[in-house]
Design a protein around this motif. Sequence first.
Motif, short mmCIF file in Angstrom:
data_model
loop_
_atom_site.label_atom_id
_atom_site.label_comp_id
_atom_site.label_asym_id
_atom_site.label_seq_id
_atom_site.Cartn_x
_atom_site.Cartn_y
_atom_site.Cartn_z
N UNK A 89 72.74 42.97 18.54
CA UNK A 89 73.99 43.12 19.27
C UNK A 89 74.82 41.85 19.18
N UNK A 90 74.16 40.72 19.23
CA UNK A 90 74.87 39.44 19.20
C UNK A 90 75.53 39.20 17.83
N UNK A 91 74.85 39.66 16.81
CA UNK A 91 75.44 39.53 15.47
C UNK A 91 74.83 38.42 14.77
N UNK A 137 75.68 46.45 26.63
CA UNK A 137 74.50 46.39 27.50
C UNK A 137 73.88 47.76 27.65
N UNK A 138 74.70 48.77 27.88
CA UNK A 138 74.18 50.14 28.00
C UNK A 138 73.54 50.62 26.72
N UNK A 139 74.18 50.32 25.60
CA UNK A 139 73.63 50.70 24.30
C UNK A 139 72.29 50.01 24.05
N UNK A 140 72.21 48.74 24.40
CA UNK A 140 70.95 48.01 24.24
C UNK A 140 69.83 48.58 25.09
N UNK A 141 70.15 48.96 26.32
CA UNK A 141 69.14 49.54 27.21
C UNK A 141 68.66 50.88 26.68
N UNK A 142 69.58 51.70 26.21
CA UNK A 142 69.19 53.01 25.66
C UNK A 142 68.31 52.83 24.43
N UNK A 193 85.23 43.02 29.41
CA UNK A 193 84.27 43.51 30.40
C UNK A 193 83.72 44.88 30.00
N UNK A 194 84.58 45.79 29.57
CA UNK A 194 84.13 47.12 29.16
C UNK A 194 83.28 47.06 27.89
N UNK A 195 83.63 46.18 26.98
CA UNK A 195 82.81 46.02 25.77
C UNK A 195 81.43 45.49 26.12
#
Length: 69
Positions: free
Chosen positions: A67-69, A14-19, A7-9
């Motif tokens: 992000x997905x790889x 998600x936060x990194x992608x938004x930024x 969950x934290x990952x």
Amino acid sequence: MVSLEVFLATLLYAGLGIVIFIVSFVLVDKLTPGELWKEIIERQNMAVALLAGAVAIGISSIIAAAVHG
């Protein structure tokens, strides 16, 4: 049930992608000639709005793939 680590990952990615999306879109806005938001909001320029939407979808797809790889 999803573990706390997963969950934290997910929240981190998600936060990194938004930024990254916000930074990328601001960069595109600065690189385009004229004022993007003024064209869209004040002048109701549909072509510029479609271009901005297409750029947003493209940036989002690239970030999601990275992000997905």
